[in-house]
Design a protein around this motif. Structure first.
Motif, PDB file in Angstrom:
ATOM      1  N   VAL A 275      -7.428  -1.351   7.833  1.00 21.72           N
ATOM      2  CA  VAL A 275      -6.553  -2.473   7.480  1.00 21.72           C
ATOM      3  C   VAL A 275      -7.379  -3.720   7.177  1.00 21.72           C
ATOM      4  O   VAL A 275      -7.150  -4.416   6.180  1.00 21.72           O
ATOM      5  CB  VAL A 275      -5.547  -2.761   8.618  1.00 21.72           C
TER       6      VAL A 275
ATOM      7  N   VAL B  87       0.840  -1.196   0.000  1.00 25.04           N
ATOM      8  CA  VAL B  87       0.000   0.000   0.000  1.00 25.04           C
ATOM      9  C   VAL B  87       0.876   1.248   0.000  1.00 25.04           C
ATOM     10  O   VAL B  87       1.855   1.330   0.748  1.00 25.04           O
ATOM     11  CB  VAL B  87      -0.938   0.022   1.235  1.00 25.04           C
ATOM     12  N   ASN B  88       0.503   2.216  -0.842  1.00 26.51           N
ATOM     13  CA  ASN B  88       1.204   3.497  -0.913  1.00 26.51           C
ATOM     14  C   ASN B  88       0.454   4.525  -0.080  1.00 26.51           C
ATOM     15  O   ASN B  88      -0.594   5.034  -0.483  1.00 26.51           O
ATOM     16  CB  ASN B  88       1.301   3.958  -2.365  1.00 26.51           C
ATOM     17  N   ARG B  89       1.002   4.835   1.081  1.00 24.97           N
ATOM     18  CA  ARG B  89       0.416   5.842   1.964  1.00 24.97           C
ATOM     19  C   ARG B  89       1.449   6.933   2.251  1.00 24.97           C
ATOM     20  O   ARG B  89       1.635   7.363   3.371  1.00 24.97           O
ATOM     21  CB  ARG B  89      -0.003   5.174   3.284  1.00 24.97           C
TER      22      ARG B  89
ATOM     23  N   VAL C 100       3.085  -1.358   4.182  1.00 27.60           N
ATOM     24  CA  VAL C 100       2.689   0.010   3.858  1.00 27.60           C
ATOM     25  C   VAL C 100       3.900   0.938   3.822  1.00 27.60           C
ATOM     26  O   VAL C 100       4.705   0.965   4.762  1.00 27.60           O
ATOM     27  CB  VAL C 100       1.661   0.539   4.887  1.00 27.60           C
TER      28      VAL C 100
ATOM     29  N   GLU D  23       4.828   4.329   4.495  1.00 24.50           N
ATOM     30  CA  GLU D  23       4.184   5.356   5.323  1.00 24.50           C
ATOM     31  C   GLU D  23       4.692   6.766   5.014  1.00 24.50           C
ATOM     32  O   GLU D  23       3.954   7.736   5.159  1.00 24.50           O
ATOM     33  CB  GLU D  23       4.423   5.051   6.802  1.00 24.50           C
TER      34      GLU D  23
ATOM     35  N   LEU E 156      -0.610  -6.256   5.477  1.00 25.06           N
ATOM     36  CA  LEU E 156      -0.307  -5.111   4.630  1.00 25.06           C
ATOM     37  C   LEU E 156       1.131  -4.663   4.867  1.00 25.06           C
ATOM     38  O   LEU E 156       1.580  -4.561   6.010  1.00 25.06           O
ATOM     39  CB  LEU E 156      -1.238  -3.931   4.937  1.00 25.06           C
TER      40      LEU E 156
END
Length: 357
Positions: A129, A57-59, A143, A145, A141
């Motif tokens: 999540v 995940v791209n956060r 991630v 951050e 996940l």
């Protein structure tokens, strides 16, 4: 005069001793063949073995970045998303080379908890999540951050001074070298929704240096600053380097093998070079059992240990390298014994990471 004579004699003796020592070193190395062994090492970061599927995940998208920062790095505001995606592309590409996880990339991107994407903020909620894991049918996940890049010219003052010096010395066309460093800083978390636990949280930094040469220092610096490829390159490598920490991977490592001057020791060497390691081990074992000389027995045992390591039998490798050390007491055997011991300790960690326990 006498003192000077003694000094000359002492110097000659020192040079002679150094030459002889070097000759002996070269001579001793002739009996050793450098080999490469493919070794599987466990990951530095251990993720629970029951987690087999994971989503990336791209956060890390910043919601605020100063115009000054972008001007200094040569980075356009629109590149933030592209650079984070490049980091995750490197991460994903490396993970796909391992069978540790089944990996999915989540296409949607999210803003970083830290508005400038320079450090960790509040973690994702477990409801969020859970929802992503359920929709994508994954167990955890991974991630990104936060993510930030910058590009700095190394010692521009010295470069300018060098250019001025060339002109004053009558060399206006002399080549000037300009060096710059691209740096990427990333923060990663691994979320386990089943246990409601963050399994991993840490920052990761990677740097790479580029060089430009030109007769004109301004032109060299201009080329260097405009080289946005550097930011994309360092972003990709950052993701790839981090991924090496979370999956077991194969690495090529150096090993020594004693050469055989004649007879079965030489035969064993040829078998090893031909990748017939089982035959080589049998040959070296027979040499060890029938030879009366400790020197030959030690070399045969050392090579047999290498053969067993290549074949994946570390227990036998340990036994044979111990025999090699007992026979002759060579430091090479003791050092190799420590390598085998470390690999044996790593096997339990490796089995756990791969879900073999």
């Amino acid at each position: 005069m006498y003192t000077r004579f003694l000094l000359i004699i002492t110097t000659m003796k020192t040079k002679l001793f150094s030459t002889l020592a070097l000759a002996l070193l070269i001579s001793s190395c002739k009996g050793i063949r450098n080999m490469r062994v493919e070794v599987k090492r466990p990951a530095l970061i251990t993720v629970a073995q029951d987690i087999q599927t994971i989503a990336i995940v791209n956060r890390a998208l910043p919601t605020q970045k100063s115009n000054l920062e972008g001007a200094l790095t040569g980075e356009k505001p629109s590149q933030d998303k592209e650079l984070t995606q490049e980091c995750l592309r490197g991460l994903n590409d490396l993970l796909l080379t391992s069978n540790r996880f089944e990996v999915q990339r989540i296409e949607q991107t999210y803003n970083a908890a830290d508005e400038k994407s320079l450090s960790f903020g509040a973690p994702l909620s477990w409801e969020f999540v859970d929802s992503i894991c359920q929709v994508n049918n994954v167990q955890a996940l991974l991630v990104l951050e936060f993510f930030d890049t910058d590009f700095n010219i190394l010692n521009p003052g010295a470069t300018a001074a060098n250019a001025v010096g060339n002109v004053l010395n009558g060399n206006p066309n002399a080549t000037v070298e300009v060096r710059g460093t691209a740096t990427a800083r990333a923060g990663f978390r691994v979320y386990d929704p089943k246990k409601k636990t963050i399994l991993y949280e840490d920052r990761f930094t990677y740097k790479k240096t580029w060089t430009q040469r030109s007769n004109n220092p301004v032109e060299a610096m201009s080329k260097l600053i405009k080289k946005n490829d550097a930011l994309f390159d360092v972003s990709y490598i950052t993701g790839k380097q981090f991924a090496k920490n979370i999956v077991p991977l194969y690495y090529w490592e150096h090993r020594d093998m004693y050469k055989g001057k004649k007879g079965d020791m030489q035969r064993g060497e040829r078998q090893a070079l031909a990748k017939d390691w089982e035959g080589a081990v049998q040959t070296w074992t027979e040499v060890y059992e029938r030879s009366a000389k400790s020197k030959i027995r030690a070399k045969a045992a050392f090579n047999a240990a290498l053969g067993y390591e290549v074949l994946g039998n570390l227990t036998e490798a340990q036994k044979w390298i111990q025999r090699a050390y007992i026979e002759k007491g060579k430091n090479e055997a003791l050092e190799y014994s420590n390598i085998i011991d470390k690999r044996i300790r790593e096997q339990e960690k490796l089995k756990y990471q791969e879900g073999q326990e």
